[in-house]
Enzyme design. Structure first.
Site, PDB file in Angstrom:
ATOM      1  N   PRO A   2      36.014  59.347 -22.897  1.00  0.00           N
ATOM      2  CA  PRO A   2      35.751  58.411 -23.983  1.00  0.00           C
ATOM      3  C   PRO A   2      36.048  58.991 -25.352  1.00  0.00           C
ATOM      4  O   PRO A   2      35.482  60.004 -25.754  1.00  0.00           O
ATOM      5  CB  PRO A   2      34.261  58.086 -23.823  1.00  0.00           C
ATOM      6  CG  PRO A   2      33.700  59.182 -23.014  1.00  0.00           C
ATOM      7  CD  PRO A   2      34.789  59.764 -22.222  1.00  0.00           C
ATOM      8  N   GLU A   3      36.942  58.339 -26.051  1.00  0.00           N
ATOM      9  CA  GLU A   3      37.197  58.660 -27.450  1.00  0.00           C
ATOM     10  C   GLU A   3      36.703  57.460 -28.256  1.00  0.00           C
ATOM     11  O   GLU A   3      36.074  56.569 -27.693  1.00  0.00           O
ATOM     12  CB  GLU A   3      38.705  58.936 -27.665  1.00  0.00           C
ATOM     13  CG  GLU A   3      39.201  60.077 -26.779  1.00  0.00           C
ATOM     14  CD  GLU A   3      40.679  60.425 -26.973  1.00  0.00           C
ATOM     15  OE1 GLU A   3      41.220  60.148 -28.049  1.00  0.00           O
ATOM     16  OE2 GLU A   3      41.265  60.971 -26.027  1.00  0.00           O
ATOM     17  N   ARG A 123      29.233  65.137 -15.148  1.00  0.00           N
ATOM     18  CA  ARG A 123      29.494  66.505 -15.605  1.00  0.00           C
ATOM     19  C   ARG A 123      28.503  67.008 -16.645  1.00  0.00           C
ATOM     20  O   ARG A 123      28.555  68.161 -17.031  1.00  0.00           O
ATOM     21  CB  ARG A 123      30.928  66.575 -16.124  1.00  0.00           C
ATOM     22  CG  ARG A 123      31.893  66.367 -14.974  1.00  0.00           C
ATOM     23  CD  ARG A 123      33.286  66.184 -15.454  1.00  0.00           C
ATOM     24  NE  ARG A 123      33.822  67.416 -15.976  1.00  0.00           N
ATOM     25  CZ  ARG A 123      35.072  67.535 -16.382  1.00  0.00           C
ATOM     26  NH1 ARG A 123      35.877  66.500 -16.315  1.00  0.00           N
ATOM     27  NH2 ARG A 123      35.505  68.660 -16.839  1.00  0.00           N
TER      28      ARG A 123
END
Length: 292
Positions: A2-3, A123
């Site tokens: 995600p940016e 993660r």
DNA sequence: CCGCGGGCCTGAGAGC
DNA sequence: TGCTCTCAGGCCCGCG
């Protein structure tokens, strides 16, 4: 990955279920995110009302009634899942902290409006934190963030000033959240390609010695805004009710350069081939022919 | 002081 | 088929 555009899509998906709603119950299943959640986290959050859900760069900011701000970052693999509960039902997982639940569901917000919002992050590069509003400005990273790429204040003059004298590559400069907030590896590659600028080019070269913008600075700002706007449109396209941080619609040819190593450059009339190089340990994709 | 590289972490995909 | 290995990258930190 995600940016900014994906985070903005998440914000728009969460807004209707979070704004003006109260945290009725907060469950921390796994506190050891990138930044460990303090023991009192849930207790401090419960009972508070969300006034607005905003975004700064890749951060989501829920402004709370108490004057605190809930700061959320998706990291690499974070996502939020929204479930609208039937009246009166409470999801099973609230019965017991140790109940199985879905894998990697780390934090669960039960909102007064009847929605259950679950933060999932395999993660655990993501983070959630409570910061008092007055501390946001002096927050280590939050306070040091560069301008919003889509804000009116972000223009060639601002970018040139930020890059003035920098000996690093343009790739590294644009990836630096203190220069510009919200771009990551993918959209930096895309913006540089669109602006026909080499990622290896010295960042300082887009400014004069006094910090005034040279021609490439104007091209770069236009390209960044265009790439961001297109990506937001794409990420928020109505199609699935998926308020997560992953890429919406895995359509082919979504990107012009990213992950297109060895394939033809898509710039009009360019005959180049996209190459992959490594900069600061990260993959960069670019066309050596049209990007100078 | 700045830039680079390593570490964190897990899943996906490649290769044997 | 199943194991092992590598790679992905946002952000932080330490080193040179």
């Amino acid at each position: 990955m995600p940016e900014l555009p994906e985070v903005e899509a998440v914000r728009r998906a969460l807004q209707p279920v979070m704004e003006r709603a109260r945290f009725e119950r907060v469950l921390v299943r796994r506190p050891d995110l990138r930044v460990r959640l303090p023991r009192k986290f849930a207790a401090r959050l419960e009972g508070q009302t969300v006034q607005t859900l905003g975004r700064r760069g890749k951060y989501l900011l829920a402004e709370l009634s108490s004057g605190d701000v809930l700061v959320m970052h998706l990291g690499m693999s974070g996502s939020f899942r929204v479930e609208i509960d039937a009246k009166g039902t409470t999801p099973e997982r609230f019965d017991d902290e140790r109940s199985p639940g879905a894998a990697h569901d780390h934090v669960v917000f039960r909102m007064s409006a009847g929605a259950t919002i679950t933060f999932n992050d395999p993660r655990r590069f993501g983070s959630i934190a409570l910061v008092s509003r007055k501390d946001v400005q002096c927050h280590r990273t939050l306070g040091a963030l560069g301008p919003e790429p889509l804000g009116p204040e972000f223009d060639a003059a601002v970018l040139a000033r930020a890059c003035r004298g920098k000996k690093t590559s343009l790739k590294a400069a644009l990836s630096d959240q203190r220069v510009l907030a919200g771009l990551g590896n993918i959209y930096v590659c895309e913006a540089l390609h669109r602006a026909r600028l080499s990622p290896r080019r010295r960042a300082g070269s887009i400014a004069t010695s006094t910090g005034a913008p040279r021609a490439p600075a104007y091209r770069l700002v236009t390209a960044i805004k265009k790439v961001m706007n297109d990506a937001i449109r794409r990420a928020t396209a109505p199609q699935e009710n998926r308020p997560d941080g992953r890429d919406a619609a895995d359509l082919p040819n979504r990107f012009c350069v990213y992950d297109r190593d060895g394939r033809r450059c898509l710039t009009a009339r360019c005959t180049g081939t996209i190459r992959r190089i490594v900069q600061a340990g990260r993959s960069t994709f670019f066309c050596p022919l049209c990007q100078r």
